[in-house]
Design an enzyme around this catalytic site. Structure first.
Site, mmCIF file in Angstrom:
data_model
loop_
_atom_site.group_PDB
_atom_site.id
_atom_site.type_symbol
_atom_site.label_atom_id
_atom_site.label_comp_id
_atom_site.label_asym_id
_atom_site.label_seq_id
_atom_site.Cartn_x
_atom_site.Cartn_y
_atom_site.Cartn_z
ATOM 1 N N GLY A 13 0.782 -1.227 0.000
ATOM 2 C CA GLY A 13 0.000 0.000 0.000
ATOM 3 C C GLY A 13 0.814 1.276 0.000
ATOM 4 N N SER A 14 1.988 1.252 -0.648
ATOM 5 C CA SER A 14 2.785 2.483 -0.612
ATOM 6 C C SER A 14 2.112 3.601 -1.396
ATOM 7 C CB SER A 14 4.211 2.226 -1.111
ATOM 8 O OG SER A 14 4.227 1.922 -2.482
ATOM 9 N N ASN A 15 1.401 3.256 -2.471
ATOM 10 C CA ASN A 15 0.658 4.307 -3.199
ATOM 11 C C ASN A 15 -0.486 4.839 -2.351
ATOM 12 O OD1 ASN A 15 1.557 4.890 -6.064
ATOM 13 N ND2 ASN A 15 1.685 2.653 -6.031
ATOM 14 N N ARG A 66 -16.616 -14.012 -9.100
ATOM 15 C CA ARG A 66 -16.224 -12.604 -8.943
ATOM 16 C C ARG A 66 -17.416 -11.704 -8.602
ATOM 17 N NH1 ARG A 66 -10.846 -11.746 -10.579
ATOM 18 N NH2 ARG A 66 -10.075 -13.360 -11.963
ATOM 19 N N MET A 91 -5.016 -6.165 -6.541
ATOM 20 C CA MET A 91 -4.607 -7.193 -7.505
ATOM 21 C C MET A 91 -5.735 -8.152 -7.885
ATOM 22 S SD MET A 91 -1.663 -6.079 -8.075
ATOM 23 C CE MET A 91 -0.822 -7.330 -9.051
ATOM 24 N N ARG A 92 -6.969 -7.691 -7.840
ATOM 25 C CA ARG A 92 -8.089 -8.489 -8.318
ATOM 26 C C ARG A 92 -8.702 -7.788 -9.517
ATOM 27 N NH1 ARG A 92 -6.996 -12.974 -6.813
ATOM 28 N NH2 ARG A 92 -9.061 -13.648 -7.475
ATOM 29 N N ASN A 108 -7.023 4.424 -11.361
ATOM 30 C CA ASN A 108 -6.023 3.361 -11.146
ATOM 31 C C ASN A 108 -4.640 3.928 -11.404
ATOM 32 O OD1 ASN A 108 -5.024 0.707 -10.719
ATOM 33 N ND2 ASN A 108 -4.993 0.319 -12.925
ATOM 34 N N HIS A 110 -0.972 2.390 -12.829
ATOM 35 C CA HIS A 110 -0.419 1.189 -13.477
ATOM 36 C C HIS A 110 1.054 1.446 -13.802
ATOM 37 C CE1 HIS A 110 -0.390 -2.491 -15.791
ATOM 38 N NE2 HIS A 110 0.254 -1.845 -16.748
HETATM 39 C C1 GRF Z 1 2.418 -0.517 -7.881
HETATM 40 O O1 GRF Z 1 3.492 -0.671 -8.765
HETATM 41 C C2 GRF Z 1 1.164 -0.292 -8.672
HETATM 42 O O2 GRF Z 1 1.355 0.508 -9.787
HETATM 43 C C3 GRF Z 1 0.834 -1.690 -9.078
HETATM 44 O O3 GRF Z 1 1.112 -2.474 -7.942
HETATM 45 C C4 GRF Z 1 2.110 -1.839 -7.168
HETATM 46 C C5 GRF Z 1 1.527 -1.625 -5.798
HETATM 47 O O4 GRF Z 1 2.439 -1.141 -4.881
HETATM 48 N N1 GRF Z 1 -0.497 -1.775 -9.583
HETATM 49 P P1 GRF Z 1 1.941 -0.565 -3.496
HETATM 50 O O5 GRF Z 1 1.042 -1.609 -2.836
HETATM 51 O O6 GRF Z 1 1.216 0.720 -3.751
HETATM 52 O O7 GRF Z 1 3.187 -0.364 -2.679
#
Ligand code: GRF
Length: 196
Positions: A13-15, A66, A91-92, A108, A110
């Site tokens: 969850g760094s983003n 789903r 990731m789903r 999103n 990516h």
């Molecule tokens: C990031 O590279 C994002 O772009 C991709 O998965 C990774 C998630 O990283 N979809 P984080 O969980 O936000 O650290």
């Protein structure tokens, strides 16, 4: 009134952290809930420490169903009255049944310069292709995977000796700048792409 944001994660969850840390002061949005399909994702503990509500919906009991998984997410979201959903390493794959009602309100991030390298293993694919430039894209989510109108892109150079891991780190630093910049602009009603 601040926009209410739900952030969907699966991992560290760094983003999500970058988005939350930006949503202070005059920012037009605030985090309302962090949703994860994985109780063990580090981001869930961090969000709780920040006093942000969390909802964990494990996808595994739903097997291949789903729509049932998504119905559980929709039910969990109901009390939060969200304006915007940010997928941040969730990731789903979400079906059209979930995405369509949120179209135009779901973002999103990516790790590639879309439309290049939709899907997984983007860094290895950029290296294999011999690209000299790579990066990340934030876009509005449509039912097609890693598709939809682009809200921003950030570029990084590919350097001699890069491995997928080294390149991923370089891109991730840019993700943490791009996604908050995009959300800030989007939440203020501006969809002009952010180009870093
Ligand atoms: C990031 O590279 C994002 O772009 C991709 O998965 C990774 C998630 O990283 N979809 P984080 O969980 O936000 O650290």
């Amino acid at each position: 009134m601040s926009k209410r944001v739900g952030i969907f994660i699966s991992g560290g969850g760094s983003n999500m952290r970058a988005l939350v840390q930006d949503m202070t002061g005059d920012h037009p949005a605030r985090p309302a809930v962090v949703v994860s399909n994985n109780e063990d994702s580090g981001g869930v503990g961090w969000a709780r420490q920040q006093g942000i509500a969390t909802e964990v919906i494990d996808h595994r009991p739903f097997g291949k169903d789903r729509p049932a998984f998504e119905a559980a997410i929709t039910a969990a979201l109901a009390p939060y009255d969200l304006d915007i959903i940010c997928l941040a390493g969730f990731m789903r794959v979400l079906t059209a049944g979930f995405v369509t009602p949120w179209e135009g309100r779901m973002l999103n991030i990516h790790p590639s310069l879309l439309p290049k390298y939709k899907g997984l293993n983007t860094h290895a694919r950029a290296l294999e292709a011999g690209d000299t430039e790579h990066g990340c894209t934030s876009h509005l989510v449509t039912p097609a995977l890693d598709d939809g109108p682009i809200l921003g892109q950030a570029r990084v150079p590919v350097k001699a000796g890069d491995t997928p891991e080294i390149l991923a780190e370089r891109v991730l630093i840019q993700e943490h700048k791009l996604y908050p910049a995009v959300l800030r602009r989007f939440a203020s009603g501006n969809t002009t792409p952010v180009m870093l």
